[in-house]
Design an enzyme around this catalytic site. Sequence first.
Site, PDB file in Angstrom:
ATOM      1  N   HIS A  17      -5.734 -14.169   1.594  1.00 22.73           N
ATOM      2  CA  HIS A  17      -5.859 -14.780   2.931  1.00 22.73           C
ATOM      3  C   HIS A  17      -5.378 -16.235   2.911  1.00 22.73           C
ATOM      4  O   HIS A  17      -4.654 -16.671   3.798  1.00 22.73           O
ATOM      5  CB  HIS A  17      -7.335 -14.794   3.376  1.00 22.73           C
ATOM      6  CG  HIS A  17      -7.942 -13.447   3.627  1.00 22.73           C
ATOM      7  ND1 HIS A  17      -9.142 -13.061   3.083  1.00 22.73           N
ATOM      8  CD2 HIS A  17      -7.525 -12.388   4.377  1.00 22.73           C
ATOM      9  CE1 HIS A  17      -9.447 -11.839   3.487  1.00 22.73           C
ATOM     10  NE2 HIS A  17      -8.478 -11.401   4.268  1.00 22.73           N
ATOM     11  N   LYS A  41     -17.284  -2.583  10.753  1.00 25.70           N
ATOM     12  CA  LYS A  41     -18.207  -2.266   9.653  1.00 25.70           C
ATOM     13  C   LYS A  41     -19.159  -3.445   9.474  1.00 25.70           C
ATOM     14  O   LYS A  41     -18.722  -4.594   9.575  1.00 25.70           O
ATOM     15  CB  LYS A  41     -17.427  -2.052   8.358  1.00 25.70           C
ATOM     16  CG  LYS A  41     -16.937  -0.634   8.215  1.00 25.70           C
ATOM     17  CD  LYS A  41     -16.291  -0.396   6.867  1.00 25.70           C
ATOM     18  CE  LYS A  41     -14.856  -0.870   6.866  1.00 25.70           C
ATOM     19  NZ  LYS A  41     -14.204  -0.893   5.570  1.00 25.70           N
ATOM     20  N   ARG A  90       0.125  -5.857   3.425  1.00 24.31           N
ATOM     21  CA  ARG A  90       0.157  -5.648   1.977  1.00 24.31           C
ATOM     22  C   ARG A  90       1.009  -4.448   1.604  1.00 24.31           C
ATOM     23  O   ARG A  90       1.923  -4.525   0.826  1.00 24.31           O
ATOM     24  CB  ARG A  90      -1.256  -5.439   1.429  1.00 24.31           C
ATOM     25  CG  ARG A  90      -2.020  -6.707   1.252  1.00 24.31           C
ATOM     26  CD  ARG A  90      -3.482  -6.431   1.156  1.00 24.31           C
ATOM     27  NE  ARG A  90      -3.970  -5.914   2.422  1.00 24.31           N
ATOM     28  CZ  ARG A  90      -5.242  -5.754   2.706  1.00 24.31           C
ATOM     29  NH1 ARG A  90      -6.168  -6.010   1.824  1.00 24.31           N
ATOM     30  NH2 ARG A  90      -5.598  -5.300   3.891  1.00 24.31           N
TER      31      ARG A  90
HETATM   32  P1  ADP Z   1      -9.636  -7.144   9.179  1.00 28.92           P
HETATM   33  O1  ADP Z   1     -11.002  -6.582   9.057  1.00 28.92           O
HETATM   34  O2  ADP Z   1      -9.284  -7.623  10.563  1.00 28.92           O
HETATM   35  O3  ADP Z   1      -8.536  -6.329   8.563  1.00 28.92           O
HETATM   36  P2  ADP Z   1      -9.459  -8.876   6.866  1.00 28.92           P
HETATM   37  O4  ADP Z   1     -10.304 -10.084   6.644  1.00 28.92           O
HETATM   38  O5  ADP Z   1      -9.622  -7.742   5.938  1.00 28.92           O
HETATM   39  O6  ADP Z   1      -9.738  -8.508   8.357  1.00 28.92           O
HETATM   40  O7  ADP Z   1      -7.928  -9.296   6.867  1.00 28.92           O
HETATM   41  C1  ADP Z   1      -7.389 -10.216   7.781  1.00 28.92           C
HETATM   42  C2  ADP Z   1      -5.876 -10.151   7.729  1.00 28.92           C
HETATM   43  O8  ADP Z   1      -5.426 -10.589   6.446  1.00 28.92           O
HETATM   44  C3  ADP Z   1      -5.278  -8.759   7.910  1.00 28.92           C
HETATM   45  O9  ADP Z   1      -4.075  -8.879   8.629  1.00 28.92           O
HETATM   46  C4  ADP Z   1      -5.019  -8.292   6.502  1.00 28.92           C
HETATM   47  O10 ADP Z   1      -3.971  -7.351   6.457  1.00 28.92           O
HETATM   48  C5  ADP Z   1      -4.614  -9.598   5.846  1.00 28.92           C
HETATM   49  N1  ADP Z   1      -4.829  -9.568   4.406  1.00 28.92           N
HETATM   50  C6  ADP Z   1      -5.948  -9.226   3.738  1.00 28.92           C
HETATM   51  N2  ADP Z   1      -5.783  -9.324   2.408  1.00 28.92           N
HETATM   52  C7  ADP Z   1      -4.503  -9.737   2.218  1.00 28.92           C
HETATM   53  C8  ADP Z   1      -3.689 -10.003   1.062  1.00 28.92           C
HETATM   54  N3  ADP Z   1      -4.150  -9.821  -0.172  1.00 28.92           N
HETATM   55  N4  ADP Z   1      -2.418 -10.402   1.264  1.00 28.92           N
HETATM   56  C9  ADP Z   1      -1.934 -10.551   2.521  1.00 28.92           C
HETATM   57  N5  ADP Z   1      -2.633 -10.302   3.643  1.00 28.92           N
HETATM   58  C10 ADP Z   1      -3.901  -9.907   3.504  1.00 28.92           C
END
Ligand code: ADP
Length: 154
Positions: A17, A41, A90
Site C-alpha cells: 500500500h 468483512k 497485483r
Molecule cells: P480493499 O478491501 O478495498 O481491497 P485493501 O486495503 O485490501 O482494500 O487494498 C486497497 C487497495 O490496495 C486495493 O486496490 C488493492 O488492490 C491494493 N493493494 C493491496 N495490496 C497491494 C500490493 N501488495 N500491491 C499493490 N496494490 C495493493
Amino acid sequence: MRIAVYPGSFDPVTNGHIDIIERGLSIFDRIIVAVIKNPSKTPLFPIADRVAMIKQALKGKKNVSVESFDGLLVKFSKKVGAKAIIRGLRAVSDFEYEFQLALTNRKMKEDLETVFLMTDYKYSYLSSSLVREIAQLGGDISGFVPPAVKKYLK
Ligand code: ADP
C-alpha cells in the site's frame, strides 16, 4: 489541484500500500488515503487503529492525508474534491473485481476516473490478509509492513 483518493480497508496497511501511495504522489498533487470504516468483512483492527497506523507510516510525507469514511466512495470523493480514485493491481485475480468496481463508480459519477497502479513485483504477493494470518500465528511480519504496524502489533 489534482486530488486523488486511495480507498481501502487497510487491515492493516502493508508495504505494498505504501508503495502505491508513494508512486501516486508523483502523479497527483494530493492523495487522501480513505479508510473504509465498515468493510464487507469484519476487520481485525478497529478503524481508529487502522487510521493511526497509516498516519504513523506516512509521518513527514507531504501532500498526503488519512481519513476514514463510511458509505459511498463517490460521495466521499465529491466531498473532498477528488478527481480520481487510485487502486492497486497485483494479479489477474484482482482485475475482475476492480473492473466491476471502477465501472460502477464511473456510472455513479462520470467525471471520477479510476487510475490503476501496478504493484511493484516486490509486493505482488503481499496482502493484508496474509499479514493478519502471519501475525495471528506469531510469525515475524517485519518484511511486510511499515515499522509503525510492527510496533502496534507488539
Ligand atoms: P480493499 O478491501 O478495498 O481491497 P485493501 O486495503 O485490501 O482494500 O487494498 C486497497 C487497495 O490496495 C486495493 O486496490 C488493492 O488492490 C491494493 N493493494 C493491496 N495490496 C497491494 C500490493 N501488495 N500491491 C499493490 N496494490 C495493493
